[in-house]
Every structure is written in structure tokens, then in C-alpha cells.
Design a protein around this motif. Structure first.
Motif, PDB file in Angstrom:
ATOM      1  N   SER A   1       1.013  -1.314  -0.047  1.00 60.47           N
ATOM      2  CA  SER A   1       0.073  -0.108   0.004  1.00 60.47           C
ATOM      3  C   SER A   1       0.869   1.393  -0.088  1.00 60.47           C
ATOM      4  N   SER A   2       2.186   1.017   0.466  1.00 63.02           N
ATOM      5  CA  SER A   2       3.053   2.492   0.435  1.00 63.02           C
ATOM      6  C   SER A   2       3.136   2.649  -1.085  1.00 63.02           C
ATOM      7  N   ILE A   3       3.277   1.905  -2.036  1.00 65.74           N
ATOM      8  CA  ILE A   3       3.266   2.240  -3.311  1.00 65.74           C
ATOM      9  C   ILE A   3       1.877   2.818  -4.083  1.00 65.74           C
ATOM     10  N   VAL A   4       0.962   2.239  -3.563  1.00 64.78           N
ATOM     11  CA  VAL A   4      -0.350   2.568  -4.047  1.00 64.78           C
ATOM     12  C   VAL A   4      -0.616   3.860  -3.444  1.00 64.78           C
ATOM     13  N   ARG A   5      -0.121   4.330  -2.400  1.00 70.87           N
ATOM     14  CA  ARG A   5      -0.448   5.627  -1.784  1.00 70.87           C
ATOM     15  C   ARG A   5       0.753   6.744  -2.057  1.00 70.87           C
ATOM     16  N   SER A   6       1.613   6.519  -2.877  1.00 72.66           N
ATOM     17  CA  SER A   6       2.860   7.164  -3.061  1.00 72.66           C
ATOM     18  C   SER A   6       2.802   7.838  -4.503  1.00 72.66           C
ATOM     19  N   ASP A   7       3.567   8.663  -4.928  1.00 69.82           N
ATOM     20  CA  ASP A   7       4.088   9.316  -5.919  1.00 69.82           C
ATOM     21  C   ASP A   7       5.271   8.832  -6.671  1.00 69.82           C
ATOM     22  N   GLY A   8       6.152   8.251  -5.763  1.00 73.40           N
ATOM     23  CA  GLY A   8       7.428   7.790  -6.633  1.00 73.40           C
ATOM     24  C   GLY A   8       8.233   7.523  -5.590  1.00 73.40           C
ATOM     25  N   PHE A   9       9.744   7.160  -6.232  1.00 70.44           N
ATOM     26  CA  PHE A   9      10.638   6.980  -5.069  1.00 70.44           C
ATOM     27  C   PHE A   9      11.585   8.108  -4.779  1.00 70.44           C
ATOM     28  N   ALA A  10      11.893   8.564  -3.810  1.00 69.68           N
ATOM     29  CA  ALA A  10      12.739   9.570  -3.126  1.00 69.68           C
ATOM     30  C   ALA A  10      14.213   8.547  -3.127  1.00 69.68           C
ATOM     31  N   ILE A  11      15.055   8.990  -3.810  1.00 65.53           N
ATOM     32  CA  ILE A  11      16.411   8.390  -4.031  1.00 65.53           C
ATOM     33  C   ILE A  11      17.563   8.808  -3.306  1.00 65.53           C
ATOM     34  N   ILE A  12      17.893   8.039  -2.292  1.00 64.61           N
ATOM     35  CA  ILE A  12      19.187   8.533  -1.291  1.00 64.61           C
ATOM     36  C   ILE A  12      20.302   7.739  -1.658  1.00 64.61           C
ATOM     37  N   ASP A  13      21.362   8.522  -2.329  1.00 63.22           N
ATOM     38  CA  ASP A  13      22.477   8.144  -2.869  1.00 63.22           C
ATOM     39  C   ASP A  13      23.443   7.376  -2.072  1.00 63.22           C
ATOM     40  N   GLU A  14      24.235   6.559  -2.544  1.00 60.84           N
ATOM     41  CA  GLU A  14      25.396   5.641  -1.798  1.00 60.84           C
ATOM     42  C   GLU A  14      26.147   6.506  -0.992  1.00 60.84           C
ATOM     43  N   THR A  15      26.515   7.789  -1.306  1.00 58.27           N
ATOM     44  CA  THR A  15      27.307   8.448  -0.502  1.00 58.27           C
ATOM     45  C   THR A  15      26.673   9.120   0.704  1.00 58.27           C
ATOM     46  N   VAL A  16      25.378   9.193   0.772  1.00 62.49           N
ATOM     47  CA  VAL A  16      24.830   9.772   1.842  1.00 62.49           C
ATOM     48  C   VAL A  16      24.509   8.966   3.028  1.00 62.49           C
ATOM     49  N   THR A  17      24.857   9.629   4.099  1.00 69.14           N
ATOM     50  CA  THR A  17      24.546   8.782   5.532  1.00 69.14           C
ATOM     51  C   THR A  17      23.489   9.585   6.615  1.00 69.14           C
ATOM     52  N   ASP A  18      23.569  10.868   6.409  1.00 72.28           N
ATOM     53  CA  ASP A  18      22.811  11.672   7.248  1.00 72.28           C
ATOM     54  C   ASP A  18      22.172  12.759   6.396  1.00 72.28           C
ATOM     55  N   LEU A  19      20.836  12.605   6.028  1.00 72.73           N
ATOM     56  CA  LEU A  19      19.935  13.429   5.152  1.00 72.73           C
ATOM     57  C   LEU A  19      19.224  14.619   6.031  1.00 72.73           C
ATOM     58  N   PRO A  20      19.577  15.970   5.938  1.00 70.80           N
ATOM     59  CA  PRO A  20      18.767  16.704   6.840  1.00 70.80           C
ATOM     60  C   PRO A  20      17.614  17.090   5.995  1.00 70.80           C
ATOM     61  N   PRO A  21      16.398  17.642   6.537  1.00 71.54           N
ATOM     62  CA  PRO A  21      15.350  18.074   5.864  1.00 71.54           C
ATOM     63  C   PRO A  21      15.628  19.302   5.063  1.00 71.54           C
ATOM     64  N   GLY A  22      15.203  19.444   3.850  1.00 68.29           N
ATOM     65  CA  GLY A  22      15.683  20.415   2.860  1.00 68.29           C
ATOM     66  C   GLY A  22      16.511  20.014   2.042  1.00 68.29           C
ATOM     67  N   ALA A  23      17.218  19.032   2.147  1.00 71.99           N
ATOM     68  CA  ALA A  23      18.338  18.612   1.103  1.00 71.99           C
ATOM     69  C   ALA A  23      17.811  18.220  -0.141  1.00 71.99           C
ATOM     70  N   VAL A  24      18.392  18.619  -1.221  1.00 69.89           N
ATOM     71  CA  VAL A  24      17.840  18.316  -2.440  1.00 69.89           C
ATOM     72  C   VAL A  24      18.375  16.884  -2.958  1.00 69.89           C
ATOM     73  N   ILE A  25      17.273  16.156  -3.464  1.00 68.86           N
ATOM     74  CA  ILE A  25      17.482  14.672  -3.776  1.00 68.86           C
ATOM     75  C   ILE A  25      16.868  14.412  -4.834  1.00 68.86           C
ATOM     76  N   GLU A  26      17.127  13.511  -5.671  1.00 69.00           N
ATOM     77  CA  GLU A  26      16.326  13.184  -7.039  1.00 69.00           C
ATOM     78  C   GLU A  26      15.158  12.180  -6.518  1.00 69.00           C
ATOM     79  N   PHE A  27      14.188  12.631  -7.350  1.00 67.36           N
ATOM     80  CA  PHE A  27      12.897  11.926  -7.143  1.00 67.36           C
ATOM     81  C   PHE A  27      12.379  10.809  -8.789  1.00 67.36           C
ATOM     82  N   LEU A  28      12.087   9.941  -8.505  1.00 67.92           N
ATOM     83  CA  LEU A  28      11.809   9.127  -9.741  1.00 67.92           C
ATOM     84  C   LEU A  28      10.288   8.838  -9.692  1.00 67.92           C
ATOM     85  N   PRO A  29       9.577   9.325 -10.583  1.00 65.60           N
ATOM     86  CA  PRO A  29       7.897   9.203 -10.442  1.00 65.60           C
ATOM     87  C   PRO A  29       7.597   7.758 -10.888  1.00 65.60           C
TER      88      PRO A  29
END
Length: 417
Positions: A383-411
């Protein structure tokens, strides 16, 4: 029928990165399908097997973009109205049949061929027509409202490249060029199989300890969306001999095999051993979450994609790994799915070295797009896919993502459409 080279994905126990896996697919996987010729009406969704070179200009002749009056721009007075006699009429499909003389205007309609000698069209709204004459305002540029021959496609140019999945507009362009048939690749023949003692068919009684098979319905739809002719082979129990025998049997007559479940390291996971018994295991672990266990190999020379049993992991690994592999086998020249930058509307921590795909919805905040993470991220929560718009992609190099950081979104529309 083997389509993966002998060393493809042979990386032992090392987790292969997503980009490395995709690069190997692009480099080493080749189409398995033959070409055939189909009428345009049957070619939608098929893959073009040869470049389509324009045999004519489109449009084939200059024509008017509006209803109005066709004139030679040199006849216009630069600083005041010009009055010209209207000596003919041209409609779509009915050429004037002669060259216009200096100092005359021709009534013309949208799509009608431009008369020889005319290079400009004045819109009827900007003219006054009375008593066989037209009054033309000054200031119009030469060539206004006139479409030149080849404005859309020039004769001899590449109209559609080989390897393109044909869409409705592509068929329209082929028709505009005079083609009533196209050379296309035949569809892939795909065998689809679920594994596991715990899964049963929807519509049957759900016994204690069992679940309905959600993956097969989902994967069949995804495969058909890629143009695959799907042979749904049901559910195979968790028995090593039974699974190996079933894979051996279905390898004949198919271009690829897709399974779900049984690819992890548990005692009841037999897909890996069955592949090794019947062919070759090329790869079975990917540095991705969810969905690390992904088997890629060959059974009797037929490519096999073994997807995880958890439905979200199965959907994600299909989108990221199986989809490009299938399209390559089908003869498609791959174009990566479109992603776009968004702001993370959440904080997130993870291990380095692994790419993670979080289900998220999009919100608009002024000019910014904000990705909101779905509150539950288990690999079994479909249901998480049914109720979402896409994938927020967190890259391999990221360990601590703060709110407001720019990330890629895959619809989802890019990979599940």
C-alpha cells in the motif's frame, strides 16, 4: 539463446552497485528477438527494428497556416495599406494550378497549398475584403503564416530511430510519410513463476500461515506494459527438485524467465541453487534497499531474473534492474527514466555504500517540490506504493540526510506506466 556474456555480473559475493549493474546491462545484453513487418494499426507499443528514413518532405509542399489571403510580400506598400484584386481561391487539396501574377491576391484557407509566387499570408481578421478587392495592413513580415515544405520532416532525414518503442504520435508520423507498414521486433516471450509454500492463488481459501500471491498479478501487468507476451505459470512450492525441474521445463520456448521469492539466503530459498544447477548464476546481490537479493542468471541459456518475495522489493528491483534488462532483450535503445530534483521533507540516516529508494508523495510549496516520505517503509507494505507518487532516491554517499536537502525523485509513471 544466451544473451549475457560469459562473465557478465560475475562478481562473487561482492554487492554490485546499481549504476555498475545498469552499465553492464547496457554494454553486454543484446536483443533476442527477430524482426517482422506489421501494418501501422498493429505496431503500437512494438519496437522499431530499422531506422525510418523520410522518403518525402512533410509537409510535401508549402501551405497556409491560417485562413486569409496569399500574396507576394514584394507587392506590399511599406507604410500604408495595400489594395489588391482577389483573383482566385485555394482550399486544402485544391491547388491554384498557376503562378500568381504580380499585384494580385488569392483567397486561401488553412492547409491549402501556397500558390507559386506567393510567400506570405495575411490573416482574414487583419484584412478588409469587399467588391473583389482586399485591403492589407502594412508591417507584416515576409513568410508570415506560411509553412514551408519539409517544415516538420525533411526528405532523407531520420524520422524514427531503430530501437524506439512506438507511440501513437510515432505511428502518425510514419503515416504522414506514406508508410502503411513498419519493421518491428516480435514481442518477448516471458515465463512468470512465483515460488513459496506460503503463497496461494487469490480467490481460493486462505489457510492458516498462508498469504495470497500479490507479486504475480503485479509483475504480469508490469511485463505486459513493456510489451512482453506473458506465460503465467502459477506457483511452485519450496522444493529444490520441483523448482529445478520446473525451470528446466519452462526454459524451452521462452526468451526470459521472471520469478519472485526464494532468492535470499534462507534454508527454504532454492532459486539460486536451481539456477546454478541448470545454468549459470551471474549475480544475486545488489547494493540497494529494499531488494538486495536479486538473482540474475541463465537457465539452459535463457536469461532469468529472480526478484525478491516482498512485494515492494519486487516492484523496486523490477523497475530498477529487470525493466532495463527486459527492454534491452526486446531491442529497445535504452533511455534512462527521468528523475528530477526535489527537497526532502524529512530527515533520514542510512549506511554508506547502498542506494535506498524511499516511497514518497510530492507536495508543492511555492515554487519548490517537497517529497514527503511514506510513514511506513517495510518491504512488504504494498500500500506504500499505491499511496505514493514515486521513489525518493538516497544516494550511496549519503549517510545523514537533513530536511530540505536536494534529492532526486523518480516518479512511478516513469517505471510503472
Amino acid at each position: 539463446m544466451a544473451q549475457l556474456s560469459d562473465d557478465c555480473f560475475a562478481f562473487g559475493g561482492v554487492l554490485l552497485g546499481v549504476d555498475a549493474a545498469l552499465a553492464l546491462i547496457e554494454e553486454r545484453v543484446t536483443p533476442v528477438v527477430e524482426a517482422e513487418t506489421l501494418p501501422l494499426a498493429a505496431a503500437s507499443g512494438r519496437v522499431l527494428a530499422q531506422d525510418l528514413i523520410a522518403g518525402i518532405d512533410v509537409p510535401p509542399h508549402p501551405n497556409s497556416a491560417v485562413d486569409g489571403f496569399a500574396i507576394a510580400h514584394s507587392d506590399l506598400l511599406p507604410n500604408r495599406e495595400t489594395i489588391l484584386p482577389v483573383t482566385g481561391r485555394v482550399a486544402a487539396g485544391h491547388p491554384l494550378g498557376r503562378r500568381i501574377a504580380p499585384g494580385e491576391a488569392i483567397r486561401i484557407f488553412t492547409g491549402a497549398p501556397m500558390p507559386d509566387g506567393a510567400d506570405t499570408v495575411m490573416m482574414q481578421e487583419d484584412c478588409v475584403f469587399a467588391n473583389g478587392e482586399v485591403r492589407l495592413k502594412p508591417g507584416i513580415r515576409k513568410g508570415a503564416n506560411s509553412r514551408h515544405a519539409g517544415e516538420d520532416v525533411t526528405k532523407g532525414s531520420l524520422a524514427l530511430p531503430a530501437g524506439r518503442r512506438l507511440r501513437p504520435a510515432d505511428l502518425g508520423l510514419a503515416a504522414a510519410l506514406g508508410n502503411d507498414t513498419l519493421p518491428v521486433f516480435r514481442p518477448l516471450r516471458g515465463a512468470l513463476l512465483s515460488t513459496g509454500d506460503e503463497v496461494c492463488e487469490p480467490g481460493t481459501t486462505l489457510d492458516p500461515g498462508r498469504i495470497y500471491d500479490a507479486n504475480r498479478a503485479m509483475l504480469a501487468a508490469l511485463l505486459r506494459g513493456l510489451g512482453v507476451v506473458v506465460d503465467d505459470l502459477g506457483i511452485c512450492p519450496d522444493r529444490a527438485d520441483a523448482l529445478a525441474g520446473r525451470l528446466d521445463e519452462i526454459s524451452a520456448g521462452h526468451d526470459l524467465i521472471v520469478t519472485s521469492g526464494g532468492v535470499s539466503t534462507g534454508d527454504e530459498d532454492y532459486v539460486r541453487t536451481a539456477i546454478e544447477r541448470l545454468g549459470r548464476l551471474d549475480f544475486w546481490r545488489l547494493a540497494i534497499k529494499p531488494g538486495r537479493p536479486v538473482a540474475l542468471g541463465q537457465v539452459r541459456g535463457v536469461p532469468l531474473i529472480g526478484l525478491p518475495g516482498n512485494p515492494v522489493a519486487a516492484a523496486l528491483t523490477f523497475a530498477i534492474l529487470a525493466r532495463p534488462l527486459i527492454l534491452r532483450l526486446a531491442g529497445v535503445v535504452m533511455v534512462p527514466p527521468l528523475t528530477f530534483p526535489v527537497q526532502a521533507g524529512f530527515a533520514y540516516r542510512k549506511k554508506a555504500g547502498r542506494r535506498e529508494y524511499l516511497r514518497a508523495t510530492l507536495e508543492r510549496d511555492g515554487s519548490a517540490a517537497i517529497a514527503r516520505r511514506f510513514p511506513r517503509d517495510g518491504a512488504g507494505i504494498l500500500s506504500s506504493i499505491v499511496r505514493s507518487d514515486g521513489f525518493a532516491i538516497i544516494d550511496e554517499t549519503v549517510t545523514d540526510l537533513p530536511p530540505g536537502a536536494v534529492i532526486e525523485f523518480l516518479p512511478f509513471s516513469e517505471v510503472f506506466g
